[in-house]
Design a protein around this motif. Sequence first.
Motif, PDB file in Angstrom:
ATOM      1  N   ARG A   3      -0.642 -11.777  22.850  1.00 30.01           N
ATOM      2  CA  ARG A   3       0.376 -12.037  22.664  1.00 30.01           C
ATOM      3  C   ARG A   3       0.172 -13.407  21.331  1.00 30.01           C
ATOM      4  N   PRO A   4       1.147 -13.433  20.366  1.00 30.23           N
ATOM      5  CA  PRO A   4       0.756 -14.340  18.551  1.00 30.23           C
ATOM      6  C   PRO A   4       1.615 -15.696  19.016  1.00 30.23           C
ATOM      7  N   ARG A   5       0.892 -16.774  18.922  1.00 27.20           N
ATOM      8  CA  ARG A   5       1.258 -17.672  19.246  1.00 27.20           C
ATOM      9  C   ARG A   5       3.007 -18.486  18.832  1.00 27.20           C
ATOM     10  N   GLU A   6       3.665 -18.892  19.617  1.00 23.72           N
ATOM     11  CA  GLU A   6       4.943 -19.479  19.363  1.00 23.72           C
ATOM     12  C   GLU A   6       5.877 -20.368  18.870  1.00 23.72           C
ATOM     13  N   PHE A   7       4.746 -20.875  18.332  1.00 26.54           N
ATOM     14  CA  PHE A   7       4.830 -23.016  17.493  1.00 26.54           C
ATOM     15  C   PHE A   7       4.026 -23.099  16.338  1.00 26.54           C
ATOM     16  N   ASP A   8       4.170 -23.781  15.633  1.00 25.43           N
ATOM     17  CA  ASP A   8       3.217 -23.697  14.175  1.00 25.43           C
ATOM     18  C   ASP A   8       2.772 -25.197  14.883  1.00 25.43           C
ATOM     19  N   THR A   9       1.119 -24.710  15.012  1.00 20.38           N
ATOM     20  CA  THR A   9      -0.096 -25.443  14.237  1.00 20.38           C
ATOM     21  C   THR A   9       0.163 -26.838  14.188  1.00 20.38           C
ATOM     22  N   GLU A  10       0.234 -26.550  13.067  1.00 14.33           N
ATOM     23  CA  GLU A  10       0.466 -27.604  12.177  1.00 14.33           C
ATOM     24  C   GLU A  10       1.416 -28.491  12.790  1.00 14.33           C
ATOM     25  N   GLU A  11       2.214 -28.450  12.956  1.00 14.51           N
ATOM     26  CA  GLU A  11       3.661 -29.314  13.481  1.00 14.51           C
ATOM     27  C   GLU A  11       3.256 -29.270  14.844  1.00 14.51           C
ATOM     28  N   ALA A  12       2.821 -28.893  15.465  1.00 10.96           N
ATOM     29  CA  ALA A  12       2.507 -29.856  16.715  1.00 10.96           C
ATOM     30  C   ALA A  12       0.977 -30.584  17.135  1.00 10.96           C
ATOM     31  N   LEU A  13       0.209 -30.517  16.030  1.00 13.66           N
ATOM     32  CA  LEU A  13      -0.702 -31.652  15.429  1.00 13.66           C
ATOM     33  C   LEU A  13      -0.453 -32.420  15.297  1.00 13.66           C
ATOM     34  N   ALA A  14       0.809 -32.334  14.322  1.00 13.27           N
ATOM     35  CA  ALA A  14       1.302 -33.724  13.689  1.00 13.27           C
ATOM     36  C   ALA A  14       2.237 -34.314  14.406  1.00 13.27           C
ATOM     37  N   ARG A  15       2.678 -33.628  15.730  1.00 18.30           N
ATOM     38  CA  ARG A  15       2.996 -34.648  16.539  1.00 18.30           C
ATOM     39  C   ARG A  15       2.317 -35.060  17.556  1.00 18.30           C
ATOM     40  N   ALA A  16       1.520 -34.280  17.705  1.00 17.81           N
ATOM     41  CA  ALA A  16       0.465 -34.633  18.828  1.00 17.81           C
ATOM     42  C   ALA A  16      -0.663 -36.312  18.039  1.00 17.81           C
ATOM     43  N   MET A  17      -0.354 -35.897  16.789  1.00 12.54           N
ATOM     44  CA  MET A  17      -0.958 -36.919  16.090  1.00 12.54           C
ATOM     45  C   MET A  17       0.031 -38.023  16.344  1.00 12.54           C
ATOM     46  N   ALA A  18       1.191 -38.489  16.112  1.00 16.28           N
ATOM     47  CA  ALA A  18       1.890 -39.495  16.264  1.00 16.28           C
ATOM     48  C   ALA A  18       2.085 -39.634  17.548  1.00 16.28           C
ATOM     49  N   VAL A  19       1.613 -39.664  18.675  1.00 19.20           N
ATOM     50  CA  VAL A  19       1.376 -40.009  19.681  1.00 19.20           C
ATOM     51  C   VAL A  19       0.408 -40.745  19.842  1.00 19.20           C
ATOM     52  N   PHE A  20      -0.569 -40.156  20.189  1.00 18.48           N
ATOM     53  CA  PHE A  20      -2.357 -40.764  19.653  1.00 18.48           C
ATOM     54  C   PHE A  20      -2.620 -41.772  19.422  1.00 18.48           C
ATOM     55  N   TRP A  21      -1.253 -41.410  18.008  1.00 17.56           N
ATOM     56  CA  TRP A  21      -1.613 -43.570  16.913  1.00 17.56           C
ATOM     57  C   TRP A  21      -1.024 -43.475  17.365  1.00 17.56           C
ATOM     58  N   GLU A  22       0.307 -44.174  17.815  1.00 16.26           N
ATOM     59  CA  GLU A  22       0.694 -44.769  18.766  1.00 16.26           C
ATOM     60  C   GLU A  22       0.303 -45.501  20.130  1.00 16.26           C
ATOM     61  N   ARG A  23      -0.475 -44.678  21.099  1.00 13.38           N
ATOM     62  CA  ARG A  23      -0.655 -44.981  22.107  1.00 13.38           C
ATOM     63  C   ARG A  23      -2.062 -45.029  22.575  1.00 13.38           C
ATOM     64  N   GLY A  24      -2.396 -44.143  21.588  1.00 12.00           N
ATOM     65  CA  GLY A  24      -4.232 -44.365  21.954  1.00 12.00           C
ATOM     66  C   GLY A  24      -4.733 -43.103  22.032  1.00 12.00           C
ATOM     67  N   TYR A  25      -6.515 -42.819  22.982  1.00 14.48           N
ATOM     68  CA  TYR A  25      -6.369 -41.886  23.203  1.00 14.48           C
ATOM     69  C   TYR A  25      -6.236 -41.777  24.916  1.00 14.48           C
ATOM     70  N   SER A  26      -7.014 -42.920  25.416  1.00  9.52           N
ATOM     71  CA  SER A  26      -6.407 -43.164  26.601  1.00  9.52           C
ATOM     72  C   SER A  26      -4.544 -43.472  27.674  1.00  9.52           C
ATOM     73  N   ASP A  27      -4.498 -43.958  26.538  1.00  8.53           N
ATOM     74  CA  ASP A  27      -2.832 -43.932  27.119  1.00  8.53           C
ATOM     75  C   ASP A  27      -1.814 -42.826  26.444  1.00  8.53           C
ATOM     76  N   SER A  28      -2.491 -42.039  26.137  1.00  8.62           N
ATOM     77  CA  SER A  28      -1.189 -40.612  26.040  1.00  8.62           C
ATOM     78  C   SER A  28      -1.816 -39.628  27.083  1.00  8.62           C
ATOM     79  N   SER A  29      -0.434 -39.320  27.978  1.00  7.99           N
ATOM     80  CA  SER A  29      -0.628 -39.000  28.563  1.00  7.99           C
ATOM     81  C   SER A  29      -0.425 -37.323  28.706  1.00  7.99           C
ATOM     82  N   LEU A  30      -0.925 -36.292  29.281  1.00  9.37           N
ATOM     83  CA  LEU A  30      -0.791 -35.055  28.890  1.00  9.37           C
ATOM     84  C   LEU A  30       0.429 -34.620  28.801  1.00  9.37           C
TER      85      LEU A  30
END
Length: 195
Positions: A3-30
């Motif tokens: 099945r094809p991916r049902e989400f925009d990879t670039e948008e998902a990475l941008a949102r993940a970046m916002a979390v990692f950038w604010e909280r850092g790698y260790s404090d960003s929970s799954l």
Amino acid sequence: MARPREFDTEEALARAMAVFWERGYSDSSLPDLLAAMALTRGSLYKAFKDKKSLFLEVLRVYDEQAVNDAVKLLSDGTIDGWDRIMLLFGSIADTFEAGDRRGCLLCSTVAGPAVFDSDIAAYATEMLARMRAAFQTAVEASDHSDDAENVAQLLVTQYVGMRVVSRSNVPPTTVRQSVAALAGMFDQSSKPAVR
């Protein structure tokens, strides 16, 4: 058939970046990452394998965007080398004074516990090496080129420190004063004393 991916990879990475950038790698929970990316656990694992792989992909995107921009500025042969350096440091102060307290994702990574992971450390070190080479290019195109390699390393250290301080609660004038002090250290009338 897959099945094809049902989400925009670039948008998902941008949102993940916002979390990692604010909280850092260790404090960003799954759960934080899944909520921000609007993904299920299965979708995240299928697309990015695990949290570390996701973070490395986020660093790659940050590298292509922010680090490449800094390297381009420092390598711009149409501007005096020292002016390039001061433009970069001035932009840090401008960003901080405008209220952006995120600092730099790369600098926060090298100053945090994530750097104890060998894969993350290797990539972050590679990114910093590109920054150091770009600083050296700029220094070599200035009046301070006598000891360009050491001056470039000093500037990388100042850059990382200033970007980490930008995440703190210090007054905006602190970062601007650091930029002014750096400019004064490398005044056209004197060579930097680097040993």
